[in-house]
Design an enzyme around this catalytic site. Structure first.
Site, short mmCIF file in Angstrom:
data_model
loop_
_atom_site.label_atom_id
_atom_site.label_comp_id
_atom_site.label_asym_id
_atom_site.label_seq_id
_atom_site.Cartn_x
_atom_site.Cartn_y
_atom_site.Cartn_z
N SER A 53 -51.04 25.86 29.89
CA SER A 53 -49.82 26.58 29.52
C SER A 53 -50.20 27.75 28.60
CB SER A 53 -48.81 25.64 28.87
OG SER A 53 -47.56 26.25 28.73
N HIS B 113 -44.23 21.33 35.07
CA HIS B 113 -45.15 21.99 34.14
C HIS B 113 -46.23 21.03 33.64
CE1 HIS B 113 -46.57 25.14 31.65
NE2 HIS B 113 -46.27 24.54 30.51
#
Length: 691
Positions: A547, A662
């Protein structure tokens, strides 16, 4: 304020077609890259490694984390037989035993099979005090967008014609048995530019969602609008939260006739309400009541006095150069502070009284390791869950009971659960070291190494980092890391770089926007320190991040390729000219800046890895991983960067999981596979024994 035109850097992007998440051409490219990656990495030894990681993730001996509602304790459990999870509950008496008697409420695997959906558990809200109904939230494939349904805890079934929120980013929260707050996609104009809810509505049972009455509407450019009902006995109230940006919000008390009263506090502050108390944690300095309070302070005042105009706050915590507040948890009579001192936890118990606040350490907690503390039931008791962990010691869970009055050192601490040992940790030691960044800043990092490590620079070493959004990286036990890396003789390091929260708001703010380079300079300083100390050398040093951490290691790749021998880039941001136009990207402009503003693009372009690849430069081998179902950070970032580097003839592998959101994986099996790919890639590229 209207958005500016897209950055000119995006106009001639030859790989823009890879942003079409489920387009035929893009998915064909993904399948081809996946085949290359599995062909290169799933050879001899891979299956044993994957199975070892999966055994850790599916272990029946893990600590089942619980939350209390009423007299029962709720848990979501995943193992080999239930890869999507069981929602279940038990009593405290049973939970204390080695084999609790669990009452299963919902089998998510069975539900997924029956409905033909890849459901992933996203949480549940039990309606107190009766605890007969719950709002259950599920996601398809692990995406941030999810659905919420009303569940009957007595019949173990969905409530016919009950509350049901369609798939969207957003949420729903109980007001009472027949009313909820709903903040979700209700049609045109109901979402912000970041893709999150723009409105809050009050939805009454038996009425269509379209007719739910509007409570509050934010601006289109806001981040997220939500509301909740505080049902603390004797202090019930409704609140609306307007999140303007990642570090700015306004909070309103919702009164009769839906009159909104804004709490007049700095937008950058985090506020808390518990019973009669209002707490304010500062991200920026604040002058109030004749005093200047530094960023990182925690203040408290009685809410009634504040609403009447009083601004004489009590100072609960003031940071020092080495300390920061990482958590504050109310019990029925106390406020427990979790303080980081040079990235080591210390707990203190504060108790309000007529003569002010008493302050005492919480004894009986280990001096070494990461300690977290959370109230069991802040409305009814002074009990705390205490979790202790470090890199080499399996995590333990204890139940601490604070005395209602009297010194905190009289707390009763009763061990409850311990995670099993997944690897032989006696061969390694964990220590904290410090490096000096380019501007002289002292940067801490943790090092886990073999006791008998020969400092000849040949040890395969994995350096991990994040450095963003005020998130702190503290020691924790990982059976997967231990089995897959440490037990093979590997060295592991974690860098506490600027951008994180290890030293509070100032540590984070020193690497925002135009100062982003400081995070990368800090990480490079740790890498150099490992080499200078003889722990490893560039050809044996691997780095990993996901991320925002993917943006970190992406920048290390393009700015400092000579420092590392292999890079794992997970669910990353990489094209910083496009990030604010992809999925939730607009919500992060407070962190990175607005690339559509030419003045801001001038500094953003210096940390946009996609625009900094030089076809003539040598780069270390790279593995990119992402998820098709990631609706937070667009998979196009990883896809495009991989395509660009492959076209330049670089050593690149790329793997994209079809599910996972995610987090990159939706089940333990998927997580084990993805982790095994990364560890295999690093071990091979860094010259690990037997590679």
């Amino acid at each position: 304020m209207p958005r500016m035109e897209p950055n000119p850097a995006t106009v001639a992007d030859p790989y823009a077609w890879l942003e079409d998440v489920e387009g035929d051409d893009a998915l064909a490219w993904v399948r081809a890259r996946n085949a290359e990656a599995t062909g290169a990495l799933t050879g001899p030894g891979f299956e044993e490694l994957r199975a070892g990681i999966l055994a850790v993730l599916d272990s029946d001996a893990k600590i089942p984390a619980v939350t209390k509602a009423g007299d029962l304790y709720y848990n979501v459990w995943r193992d080999a037989e239930h890869e999507r999870g069981l929602w279940r509950r038990t009593t405290l008496e049973s939970y204390r035993t080695d084999d609790p008697d669990w009452d299963v409420l919902l089998d998510v695997d069975a539900l997924a099979a029956a409905e033909g959906e890849s459901w992933v558990w996203h949480g549940a809200q039990v309606l107190r005090p009766d605890c007969r109904r719950a709002l259950v939230t599920l996601s398809r494939g692990g995406s941030d967008a999810d659905v919420t349904r009303e569940f009957d805890l007595e019949t173990r079934a969905w409530v016919p014609d009950g509350f049901e929120r369609p798939e969207s980013k957003g949420g729903m929260s109980w007001i009472d048995e027949d009313t909820v707050f709903v903040f979700t996609d209700t049609g045109s104009g109901s979402l912000t530019t970041s893709g999150y809810p723009r409105t809050v509505r009050r939805w009454r049972r038996g009425t269509p969602l379209a007719e739910a009455e509007l409570v509050y509407e934010g601006d289109e450019t806001d981040l997220y609008i939500s509301a909740y009902h505080d049902r603390t006995p004797g202090f019930e109230r409704d609140l609306v939260v307007r999140s303007i940006a990642f570090y700015r919000e306004q909070v309103f008390l919702l009164g009769t006739d839906d009159v909104l009263t804004r709490l007049d506090l700095p937008e950058s502050a985090d506020l808390g309400l518990k019973r009669e108390w209002l707490t304010v944690e500062l991200r920026d300095p604040w002058e109030v009541g004749g005093f200047e309070h530094p960023a990182g302070s925690l203040l408290a005042i009685r809410l009634d006095a504040f609403l009447a105009g009083d601004r004489s706050f009590d100072v609960i915590f003031t940071p020092t150069p080495t300390t920061s507040l990482t958590g504050a948890s109310w019990t029925r009579h106390h406020l427990v502070l979790n303080i980081l001192d040079d990235v080591k936890n210390r707990l203190r118990v504060l108790t309000p009284g007529h003569g002010g606040w008493t302050d005492a350490p919480l004894h009986g907690v280990p001096e070494v390791g990461t300690v977290s503390a959370g109230a069991v039931d802040a409305d009814e008791s002074d009990a705390l869950w205490l979790t202790v962990t470090d890199y080499l010691t399996p995590s333990t869970l204890a139940l601490a009971t604070l005395p209602e009055t009297g010194p905190a050192d009289l707390a009763e601490v009763a061990p409850l659960k311990s995670m099993p040992t997944f690897f032989d940790a006696t061969t390694h030691v964990a220590e904290q070291r410090f490096a000096r960044s380019q501007d002289g800043t002292r940067v801490p990092y943790f090092l886990v190494r073999p006791r008998d490590l020969v400092l000849d620079g040949t040890a395969p070493t994995l350096l991990y980092g994040y450095g963003g959004f005020e998130i702190s990286l503290t020691p924790s036990y990982s059976g997967s890391l231990g089995r897959s890396w440490l037990s093979r003789g590997g060295v592991y390091a974690v860098a506490n770089i600027r951008g994180g929260g290890e030293y509070g708001p100032r540590w984070h703010q020193e690497a925002l926007r135009e100062n982003r380079h400081r995070a990368y300079e800090d990480f490079a300083a740790v890498a150099r320190d490992l080499v200078t100390a003889g722990v490893t050398s560039p050809e044996h040093l691997g780095i990993q991040g996901g991320s925002n951490g993917g943006l970190l290691v992406g920048n290390m790749l393009v700015h400092y390729p000579e420092l590392v021998g292999a890079v794992v880039v997970q669910v990353p941001l990489l094209d910083m000219s496009r990030y604010s136009h992809l999925l939730a990207g607009a919500s992060w402009m407070a962190e990175y800046g607005d690339p559509d503003d030419p003045a801001q693009w001038e500094f953003i372009r210096t940390f946009s890895p996609y625009h900094l690849v030089d076809p003539d430069r040598e780069y270390p081998p790279v593995l990119f991983t992402t998820s098709t179902r990631d609706d937070r950070v667009h998979p196009g970032h990883a896809r495009k960067m991989a395509a660009l580097m492959l076209a330049a003839g670089k050593d690149v592998l790329s793997y994209e999981n079809i599910e996972g959101g995610h987090g990159g994986a939706a089940t333990n099996a998927q997580s084990a596979f993805m982790s095994a790919l990364a560890y295999t890639f690093l071990w091979k590229r860094l010259g690990g024994s037997g590679a």
